[in-house]
Design a protein around this motif. Structure first.
Motif, PDB file in Angstrom:
ATOM      1  N   GLY A 117       0.604   4.138  -2.764  1.00  0.00           N
ATOM      2  CA  GLY A 117       0.482   5.552  -2.395  1.00  0.00           C
ATOM      3  C   GLY A 117       1.536   6.404  -3.078  1.00  0.00           C
ATOM      4  O   GLY A 117       1.264   7.524  -3.528  1.00  0.00           O
ATOM      5  N   HIS A 175       2.097   0.577  11.493  1.00  0.00           N
ATOM      6  CA  HIS A 175       3.499   0.513  11.062  1.00  0.00           C
ATOM      7  C   HIS A 175       4.167   1.881  11.109  1.00  0.00           C
ATOM      8  O   HIS A 175       5.349   1.997  11.449  1.00  0.00           O
ATOM      9  CB  HIS A 175       3.603  -0.094   9.650  1.00  0.00           C
ATOM     10  CG  HIS A 175       3.541  -1.576   9.650  1.00  0.00           C
ATOM     11  ND1 HIS A 175       2.356  -2.279   9.514  1.00  0.00           N
ATOM     12  CD2 HIS A 175       4.511  -2.527   9.803  1.00  0.00           C
ATOM     13  CE1 HIS A 175       2.598  -3.581   9.563  1.00  0.00           C
ATOM     14  NE2 HIS A 175       3.901  -3.755   9.733  1.00  0.00           N
ATOM     15  N   GLU A 199      -2.172   7.674   1.954  1.00  0.00           N
ATOM     16  CA  GLU A 199      -2.998   7.637   0.740  1.00  0.00           C
ATOM     17  C   GLU A 199      -3.088   6.222   0.174  1.00  0.00           C
ATOM     18  O   GLU A 199      -4.155   5.772  -0.246  1.00  0.00           O
ATOM     19  CB  GLU A 199      -2.439   8.591  -0.321  1.00  0.00           C
ATOM     20  CG  GLU A 199      -2.738  10.054  -0.063  1.00  0.00           C
ATOM     21  CD  GLU A 199      -4.239  10.369  -0.019  1.00  0.00           C
ATOM     22  OE1 GLU A 199      -4.994   9.807  -0.833  1.00  0.00           O
ATOM     23  OE2 GLU A 199      -4.642  11.167   0.854  1.00  0.00           O
ATOM     24  N   GLY A 200      -1.951   5.535   0.164  1.00  0.00           N
ATOM     25  CA  GLY A 200      -1.954   4.161  -0.332  1.00  0.00           C
ATOM     26  C   GLY A 200      -2.859   3.274   0.500  1.00  0.00           C
ATOM     27  O   GLY A 200      -3.595   2.417  -0.037  1.00  0.00           O
ATOM     28  N   SER A 201      -2.852   3.490   1.806  1.00  0.00           N
ATOM     29  CA  SER A 201      -3.679   2.626   2.657  1.00  0.00           C
ATOM     30  C   SER A 201      -5.164   2.923   2.474  1.00  0.00           C
ATOM     31  O   SER A 201      -5.999   2.022   2.580  1.00  0.00           O
ATOM     32  CB  SER A 201      -3.275   2.780   4.124  1.00  0.00           C
ATOM     33  OG  SER A 201      -3.728   4.020   4.651  1.00  0.00           O
ATOM     34  N   ASN A 227      -3.658  -0.775   9.776  1.00  0.00           N
ATOM     35  CA  ASN A 227      -2.391  -1.484   9.629  1.00  0.00           C
ATOM     36  C   ASN A 227      -1.250  -0.521   9.291  1.00  0.00           C
ATOM     37  O   ASN A 227      -0.166  -0.576   9.889  1.00  0.00           O
ATOM     38  CB  ASN A 227      -2.541  -2.549   8.530  1.00  0.00           C
ATOM     39  CG  ASN A 227      -1.284  -3.387   8.339  1.00  0.00           C
ATOM     40  OD1 ASN A 227      -0.561  -3.661   9.313  1.00  0.00           O
ATOM     41  ND2 ASN A 227      -1.020  -3.783   7.092  1.00  0.00           N
ATOM     42  N   THR A 228      -1.510   0.381   8.379  1.00  0.00           N
ATOM     43  CA  THR A 228      -0.465   1.328   7.989  1.00  0.00           C
ATOM     44  C   THR A 228      -0.152   2.308   9.122  1.00  0.00           C
ATOM     45  O   THR A 228       1.021   2.605   9.399  1.00  0.00           O
ATOM     46  CB  THR A 228      -0.872   2.076   6.703  1.00  0.00           C
ATOM     47  OG1 THR A 228      -0.534   1.268   5.564  1.00  0.00           O
ATOM     48  CG2 THR A 228      -0.143   3.414   6.579  1.00  0.00           C
ATOM     49  N   SER A 283       0.840  -1.202   0.000  1.00  0.00           N
ATOM     50  CA  SER A 283       0.000   0.000   0.000  1.00  0.00           C
ATOM     51  C   SER A 283       0.876   1.252   0.000  1.00  0.00           C
ATOM     52  O   SER A 283       0.513   2.265  -0.608  1.00  0.00           O
ATOM     53  CB  SER A 283      -0.992  -0.030   1.160  1.00  0.00           C
ATOM     54  OG  SER A 283      -0.472   0.566   2.319  1.00  0.00           O
ATOM     55  N   LEU A 306      -6.458   3.877  -0.358  1.00  0.00           N
ATOM     56  CA  LEU A 306      -6.748   3.198  -1.632  1.00  0.00           C
ATOM     57  C   LEU A 306      -7.011   1.715  -1.380  1.00  0.00           C
ATOM     58  O   LEU A 306      -7.998   1.145  -1.859  1.00  0.00           O
ATOM     59  CB  LEU A 306      -5.552   3.386  -2.565  1.00  0.00           C
ATOM     60  CG  LEU A 306      -5.598   2.863  -3.999  1.00  0.00           C
ATOM     61  CD1 LEU A 306      -4.533   3.579  -4.844  1.00  0.00           C
ATOM     62  CD2 LEU A 306      -5.376   1.366  -4.086  1.00  0.00           C
ATOM     63  N   MET A 307      -6.142   1.112  -0.606  1.00  0.00           N
ATOM     64  CA  MET A 307      -6.269  -0.318  -0.289  1.00  0.00           C
ATOM     65  C   MET A 307      -7.567  -0.597   0.463  1.00  0.00           C
ATOM     66  O   MET A 307      -8.237  -1.621   0.216  1.00  0.00           O
ATOM     67  CB  MET A 307      -5.080  -0.721   0.588  1.00  0.00           C
ATOM     68  CG  MET A 307      -4.380  -1.952   0.142  1.00  0.00           C
ATOM     69  SD  MET A 307      -3.676  -1.691  -1.507  1.00  0.00           S
ATOM     70  CE  MET A 307      -3.098  -3.361  -1.818  1.00  0.00           C
ATOM     71  N   TYR A 345      10.457  12.759   4.615  1.00  0.00           N
ATOM     72  CA  TYR A 345       9.831  11.819   5.538  1.00  0.00           C
ATOM     73  C   TYR A 345       8.309  12.085   5.579  1.00  0.00           C
ATOM     74  O   TYR A 345       7.494  11.157   5.527  1.00  0.00           O
ATOM     75  CB  TYR A 345      10.451  11.973   6.931  1.00  0.00           C
ATOM     76  CG  TYR A 345      10.133  10.837   7.877  1.00  0.00           C
ATOM     77  CD1 TYR A 345       9.557   9.637   7.433  1.00  0.00           C
ATOM     78  CD2 TYR A 345      10.411  10.955   9.246  1.00  0.00           C
ATOM     79  CE1 TYR A 345       9.280   8.603   8.316  1.00  0.00           C
ATOM     80  CE2 TYR A 345      10.130   9.926  10.135  1.00  0.00           C
ATOM     81  CZ  TYR A 345       9.557   8.742   9.651  1.00  0.00           C
ATOM     82  OH  TYR A 345       9.267   7.723  10.527  1.00  0.00           O
ATOM     83  N   ILE A 400       2.660  10.689   4.257  1.00  0.00           N
ATOM     84  CA  ILE A 400       1.404  11.038   3.584  1.00  0.00           C
ATOM     85  C   ILE A 400       1.075  10.063   2.452  1.00  0.00           C
ATOM     86  O   ILE A 400      -0.048   9.589   2.327  1.00  0.00           O
ATOM     87  CB  ILE A 400       1.468  12.491   3.051  1.00  0.00           C
ATOM     88  CG1 ILE A 400       1.460  13.453   4.238  1.00  0.00           C
ATOM     89  CG2 ILE A 400       0.305  12.788   2.123  1.00  0.00           C
ATOM     90  CD1 ILE A 400       1.838  14.887   3.894  1.00  0.00           C
ATOM     91  N   SER A 401       2.095   9.733   1.689  1.00  0.00           N
ATOM     92  CA  SER A 401       1.812   8.831   0.573  1.00  0.00           C
ATOM     93  C   SER A 401       1.458   7.438   1.085  1.00  0.00           C
ATOM     94  O   SER A 401       0.626   6.739   0.489  1.00  0.00           O
ATOM     95  CB  SER A 401       2.965   8.804  -0.434  1.00  0.00           C
ATOM     96  OG  SER A 401       3.919   7.827  -0.133  1.00  0.00           O
ATOM     97  N   SER A 402       2.041   7.026   2.198  1.00  0.00           N
ATOM     98  CA  SER A 402       1.655   5.741   2.787  1.00  0.00           C
ATOM     99  C   SER A 402       0.193   5.770   3.192  1.00  0.00           C
ATOM    100  O   SER A 402      -0.553   4.794   2.990  1.00  0.00           O
ATOM    101  CB  SER A 402       2.489   5.440   4.040  1.00  0.00           C
ATOM    102  OG  SER A 402       3.838   5.295   3.698  1.00  0.00           O
ATOM    103  N   GLU A 432       6.489  13.463   3.330  1.00  0.00           N
ATOM    104  CA  GLU A 432       5.879  12.996   2.067  1.00  0.00           C
ATOM    105  C   GLU A 432       5.662  11.493   2.066  1.00  0.00           C
ATOM    106  O   GLU A 432       4.631  11.008   1.597  1.00  0.00           O
ATOM    107  CB  GLU A 432       6.797  13.353   0.887  1.00  0.00           C
ATOM    108  CG  GLU A 432       6.565  14.740   0.348  1.00  0.00           C
ATOM    109  CD  GLU A 432       7.120  14.867  -1.072  1.00  0.00           C
ATOM    110  OE1 GLU A 432       8.250  14.372  -1.301  1.00  0.00           O
ATOM    111  OE2 GLU A 432       6.423  15.435  -1.944  1.00  0.00           O
ATOM    112  N   HIS A 433       6.639  10.772   2.598  1.00  0.00           N
ATOM    113  CA  HIS A 433       6.500   9.322   2.641  1.00  0.00           C
ATOM    114  C   HIS A 433       5.316   8.916   3.532  1.00  0.00           C
ATOM    115  O   HIS A 433       4.539   8.012   3.195  1.00  0.00           O
ATOM    116  CB  HIS A 433       7.794   8.686   3.149  1.00  0.00           C
ATOM    117  CG  HIS A 433       7.648   7.248   3.515  1.00  0.00           C
ATOM    118  ND1 HIS A 433       7.280   6.289   2.614  1.00  0.00           N
ATOM    119  CD2 HIS A 433       7.799   6.604   4.717  1.00  0.00           C
ATOM    120  CE1 HIS A 433       7.212   5.106   3.226  1.00  0.00           C
ATOM    121  NE2 HIS A 433       7.523   5.272   4.507  1.00  0.00           N
TER     122      HIS A 433
END
Lengths: 190, 190, 190, 190
Positions: A163, B183, B162-164, B179-180, A159, B166-167, B153, B158-160, B155-156
């Motif tokens: 992202g 982590h 966003e990815g979560s 979960n994200t 994920s 999406l998931m 950091y 935030i993008s994590s 940005e990472h």
DNA sequence: AATGAATGAGCGTTCATTCAT
DNA sequence: GATGAATGAACGCTCATTCAT
């Protein structure tokens, strides 16, 4: 491998390109027809509906990705560490140039179609599941995760990657992907 | 705050809901008209084009988010650590129930519009930039990052997130977000 | 009686002609558009679907027929005998020239639409019912039928008429109508 | 009686069913293909056009009706009175259950096709002519009509029957047919 | 002879927008 | 300013038919 099959595959292949770039809903049947110089009758001879084609396109995305990423990288006989590194490098590779702007075919359709179309959603869901499964096994083999937390760790990694591809699409540069891979590596292998 | 302005705001508000759920392109002007019992003349009196409305909707998303997330959380006078924790908790809160399926308004539009529409893309890009800026300052204040790496950091992270989201949309459960966050917290505060 | 209503009525009127001649299903929306020099947008502004127009056309047939046949003939203050004679003469009148070939608007739609479309069928059914009712009252008044058998006698007369119009359509001459009216009169007034 | 002929007959038989229920124009070639699991190539191998098939279907209707009604009833060696009674009873029999809704194959096509298609019209016309001829002879034999008026009387009876079948289709009950047969019998045999 | 593949005109409908008042 | 009416291009899809083998 007869002519009919070829023709169908050809349409799916052309449609896969157009849909990846424009999205499924914004792609009209005519867009595909023009892109491939295909007649309307031919199109609807092979696909009962636009939706049918859409599903064929996702299935094609999935086949390709399975071959390349899962079988071609995560399930080879390199060392587990190397396989993970390979996956991360490959991700960066895949989203150079025009592909940064197009984004991830799965992420794109996930966001566009998940809420209102179960047949798209389920295919994408099971694809991410298979990827997470293959990755979690590699994580365990590399002793980067215990059986207990491997699957969820894998999901988090995937994920994060998705992202970062989303972010790269917005910024129109692959930097966010590289940045995320950097942070993932740090945490994995520090 | 006269009647005209109210009517305009009302349309934006209704459109914001519909577009978040269906996407910008799949939402027809008529969808909005029906959802708000608005006449066609009225709509095009306030908005020259559907695109204009789309932009107004993004701007509204951004205003709301800025007030809630940036000013309301990241720039309060709690301790920096607490502010970050608050942001992460708030993210989980925001994507419960039907919102899991709808996904992130920014992520959705980012993927749908970035490649082919610069005015959407730039707004979303600058929004993510502002968020990353506010977060990176908090990270520094909390001594979780140095000036050199704070922005990337942020940005990472935030993008994590966003990815979560999406998931979560694909799996139709908020688990991937939790979960994200888990982590991210582990890495941040271990 | 404003412009909008006029425009709508105009479309119904044009469509009524086309549909009487070609049938509902064989009439394309475009046929009507061309016949009335109407734009597609205009058409669908007034009618949500082709079906909606079809219903409006039947309703128009019914209104006209009620005014002409029921109110204009069966419910006037002539003697009952004369009213029946008038109805029978009028039937012959109505199916001269090109109208023989076109047939009865109700009979045509009855056969075309009854089996598969309830909204058409019910309208036509209730029209025939109203006709039979008005006729049965006149039959009683003329002492040509008892209250007990008047309605069924009326139904038989009407169905004979419809059958003769059908026959006239096939033979492309009004003779079958005249023949049936002759036989009906003989039985009624001998 | 070779395989080709069989296949052709089979298609006509399937088409006859579909067309009786949906009408000729509303029946697409594909409807027939699906109903009979027939390939497109096969269909157009046997019939040059949809129209050709339509004609074959009418011819089949006519053959069947001739065998059953004309040869099977009106031209047997029972007494003329009985033959007429038999014809009337058979009419009631034929339009029970789902057949009430489907209506008369000839009446249906008469109304749908007469105005704009001569080849359909002429076949149906001559069919009604043959029926009227056979009936008029029986009427004379039964001394229910003189040579002078027999044919027109027969035509009136047939058109009354057709009208009642039309009415039955609209009302979705066989009552109108029974009602008309009752009135016809009364006039014939009082 | 026999058939799946291919065809493109036409279907009913929706689209974002402009017109007229 | 405010609005229902009008617009015609484009939508996904079906049509009867012809092609190629």
């Amino acid at each position: 491998m007869n002519k009919g099959t070829l023709a169908k595959e050809e349409i799916v292949s052309i449609a896969a390109d157009v849909i990846r770039s424009k999205g499924y809903q914004a792609t009209s049947v005519n867009d595909i027809l023009v892109a491939g110089d295909i007649g309307k009758g031919k199109f609807f001879h092979y696909f009962k509906t636009k939706h049918d084609l859409g599903i064929a396109v996702v299935d094609r995305y999935i086949d390709t990705w399975k071959t390349n990423m899962i079988e071609g990288i995560l399930q080879t006989d390199s060392s587990a560490d190397l396989r993970i590194q390979h996956m991360l490098e490959e991700t960066i590779e895949s989203f150079q140039d025009s592909n940064v702007r197009k984004g991830c075919p799965f992420g794109n359709l996930a966001i566009e179609m998940s809420e209102h179309d179960a047949s798209f959603r389920k295919r994408i869901e099971s694809f991410f599941h298979e990827w997470a499964l293959a990755l979690s096994e590699t994580l365990m083999e590399a002793e980067l995760a215990t059986p207990k937390d491997a699957y969820e760790y894998a999901e988090h990694i995937i994920s994060s990657i998705e992202g970062s591809i989303l972010m790269a699409k917005v910024k129109q540069t692959s930097k966010p992907i590289e940045n995320t891979i950097f942070h993932l590596k740090k945490t994995l292998f520090h």
